[in-house]
Design a protein around this motif. Sequence first.
Motif: not given
Length: 136
Positions: A24-25, A81-82, A97-104
């Motif tokens: 996506q990035h 990006p985070r 799995v848990k993915l923590s991204a910039d806004e979500w």
Amino acid sequence: MAQATNVADEQLIERAVRDYIESQHQADPVRMERGIDTKLAKRTYWRAADGSEFVMSTDFDAMLKVAKNYNRDGTKFPEHPRIDIKILDVDQRVATVKLSADEWIDYMHLYKTDHSEWKIVNVLWQYYDTTRQGSK
């Protein structure tokens, strides 16, 4: 965190998750396709303009379009990006799995194919700011 079957599995799980987010990035549908299963079900709860709540679903084809088009101009994400990936549990051929991204955040289920590839088959996501979970 449960331990993956082996280090190679952990690396392949992380690669599938990175393919999902980094595609996506970088506007790269080939990476998205590598990371997700054709039966992908991505869901979130959403509020319609009339105030009613529903579950919004996204499938494999829609995610390929997202990867191709969403960040085509390179302005949708920060320069760095985070991406925080936590493998929460692995048991033989399934993983959470848990993915923590910039806004979500995305909670993901993956499975290991007969060809030893890890694929994302389920995603449940929400914004950190849950007031954004709605139509404008």
